[in-house]
Motif scaffolding. Structure first.
Motif, PDB file in Angstrom:
ATOM      1  N   ALA A 108      15.455  11.718 -17.847  1.00 32.11           N
ATOM      2  CA  ALA A 108      16.694  10.934 -17.964  1.00 32.11           C
ATOM      3  C   ALA A 108      17.912  11.846 -18.010  1.00 32.11           C
ATOM      4  N   GLN A 109      17.778  12.994 -18.698  1.00 33.71           N
ATOM      5  CA  GLN A 109      18.873  13.971 -18.737  1.00 33.71           C
ATOM      6  C   GLN A 109      19.160  14.498 -17.331  1.00 33.71           C
ATOM      7  N   LEU A 110      18.100  14.832 -16.592  1.00 38.56           N
ATOM      8  CA  LEU A 110      18.281  15.385 -15.251  1.00 38.56           C
ATOM      9  C   LEU A 110      18.815  14.342 -14.278  1.00 38.56           C
TER      10      LEU A 110
ATOM     11  N   PRO B  13       9.878  11.647 -20.202  1.00 35.86           N
ATOM     12  CA  PRO B  13      10.901  10.731 -19.684  1.00 35.86           C
ATOM     13  C   PRO B  13      12.308  11.037 -20.202  1.00 35.86           C
ATOM     14  N   ALA B  14      12.406  11.563 -21.416  1.00 33.23           N
ATOM     15  CA  ALA B  14      13.725  11.886 -21.980  1.00 33.23           C
ATOM     16  C   ALA B  14      14.387  13.025 -21.210  1.00 33.23           C
TER      17      ALA B  14
ATOM     18  N   ASN C  75       7.214  19.337 -20.239  1.00 30.83           N
ATOM     19  CA  ASN C  75       5.906  18.786 -19.933  1.00 30.83           C
ATOM     20  C   ASN C  75       5.225  18.282 -21.209  1.00 30.83           C
ATOM     21  N   LYS C  76       5.236  16.974 -21.420  1.00 36.30           N
ATOM     22  CA  LYS C  76       4.665  16.421 -22.657  1.00 36.30           C
ATOM     23  C   LYS C  76       3.181  16.748 -22.790  1.00 36.30           C
ATOM     24  N   ALA C  77       2.496  16.780 -21.645  1.00 37.72           N
ATOM     25  CA  ALA C  77       1.054  17.039 -21.674  1.00 37.72           C
ATOM     26  C   ALA C  77       0.727  18.492 -22.003  1.00 37.72           C
TER      27      ALA C  77
END
Length: 375
Positions: A121-123, A117-118, A323-325
């Motif tokens: 949010a930047q994009l 999500p961070a 990709n956090k995953a």
């Protein structure tokens, strides 16, 4: 005696013919199994395309560009022939506003759920609602050095506290000329860093600021031995010990370090994290508005967002992914390397991407052109 078909029979034949036409049109409308991609060089894993083709049956044609400027010019000209392009997020903003990029059908990209999500949010600052672009990889523009050659060239002169002195301060860079100094041949990368170095707003619109930075650049120009694009040119030159300092992209310098480590004569290469920041960038996947295979393009984006696929990109080219995953699939030594994944403190000092207006872009281009020419 003439034989005539009954009206019901003729009507039935008309219906059958109409259905045949519609079915034929449907077959023609179905996309061919082709996907045309335009991406930066040295920016993909060896098996990414092969595995996608095997999984989907879609044949990929893969071409490279070496600067955002080159990609932008192609999109402006139209009829690119590509279905996926990879612009920097700040360039994508302009392309979105110009109607050059297709709005994504998020229902066809379920793996969007894997994104940090961070980063989203930047994009969103460039693409409200995250409607047009998806991050491929991200990194920063910084200084890379051959530590042994730099120390030898400096002699008794200590390494500077501000690493940008190595390339922007004549007292330092003049000593490195003999072992090779390279700058990226990209105005939009060099000028914000140079402006920041002399204490100006990195994304300044003030013409006087560009006059001031031009004076600084003119003083160091004799010591810059090469201007380089993306890809194997400066990566290979660093890996072979032909450059001792470069203003380049973090992952490219890491690739050079990896190549060098596997060579017969390894070089002591290092990515520097400047205390006053590098230039942050997010390279993004987007679909040109005139893409002929948008369905296949959506399939590609969703495929890249698989955790193990995104991790394989990072493991190959040493750029962070969004990709956090994927982190559990990233090699531990890479996941823990601050040159690849800078911590929050380092990120907080980075210069964010900027979006210059047309007048400022002309200033940037003119200043950089004069720099290269030594004017």
């Amino acid at each position: 005696m003439k034989l005539f078909k009954s009206r019901p029979a003729r009507a039935l034949n008309l219906v059958v013919a109409a259905v045949a036409v519609l079915c034929s049109a449907g077959v023609r409308a179905e996309e061919e199994k082709v996907l045309n991609i335009y991406n930066w060089a040295d920016y993909i894993a060896p098996d990414t395309i092969k595995n996608f083709e095997k999984e989907t049956g879609i044949k990929v044609r893969y071409d490279n560009f070496d600067s955002n400027e080159a990609l932008h010019a192609k999109l402006i000209a139209g009829k690119t022939g590509y279905d996926i392009v990879v612009p920097g997020s700040n360039w994508a903003k302009q392309q979105i506003e110009a109607g050059l990029l297709l709005k994504l059908d998020k229902s066809k990209i379920p793996n969007l759920a894997n994104l940090d999500p961070a980063i989203q949010a930047q994009l969103a600052k460039m693409d409200p609602g995250n409607d047009h672009i998806v991050d491929w990889l991200w990194g920063y523009t910084t200084v890379g050095i051959n530590t042994d050659k730099v120390k030898a060239a400096l002699g008794d002169k200590p390494m500077p506290d501000n690493v940008w002195d190595l390339v922007f301060n004549p007292d330092y860079v003049s000593k490195l000329k003999g072992c090779g100094v390279a700058f990226l041949d990209t105005p939009s990368e060099i000028l914000p860093l140079a402006l920041n170095y002399i204490g100006k707003e990195p994304h300044s619109k003030n013409a006087d600021d560009y006059k001031a930075v031009a004076e600084m650049l003119k003083k160091i120009r004799p010591s810059v031995t090469r201007f380089v694009g993306s890809g194997s040119d400066y990566i290979d030159q660093m890996a072979k010990g032909q450059l001792c300092a470069v203003v380049g992209w973090s992952g490219d310098i890491m690739i050079a370090k990896d190549k060098s480590a596997k060579a017969k004569k390894p070089q002591n290469l290092q990515v520097l994290l400047p205390k006053n920041g590098g230039l942050l960038f997010f390279d993004t996947m987007a679909i040109p508005a005139d893409a002929k295979h948008p369905e296949n393009a959506h399939k590609w984006i969703n495929y890249i967002l698989k955790p193990e696929v995104h991790a394989s990109l990072t493991n190959t080219v040493f750029y962070a992914n969004p990709n956090k995953a994927s982190l559990k699939f990233v090699k531990p030594e890479i996941a823990k390397d601050p040159s690849v994944f800078p911590d929050e403190a380092a990120l907080g000092k980075m210069i964010p991407p900027g979006v210059p207006d047309q007048a400022t872009r002309k200033l940037i281009t003119r200043t950089f052109t004069n720099f290269k020419a030594g004017r």
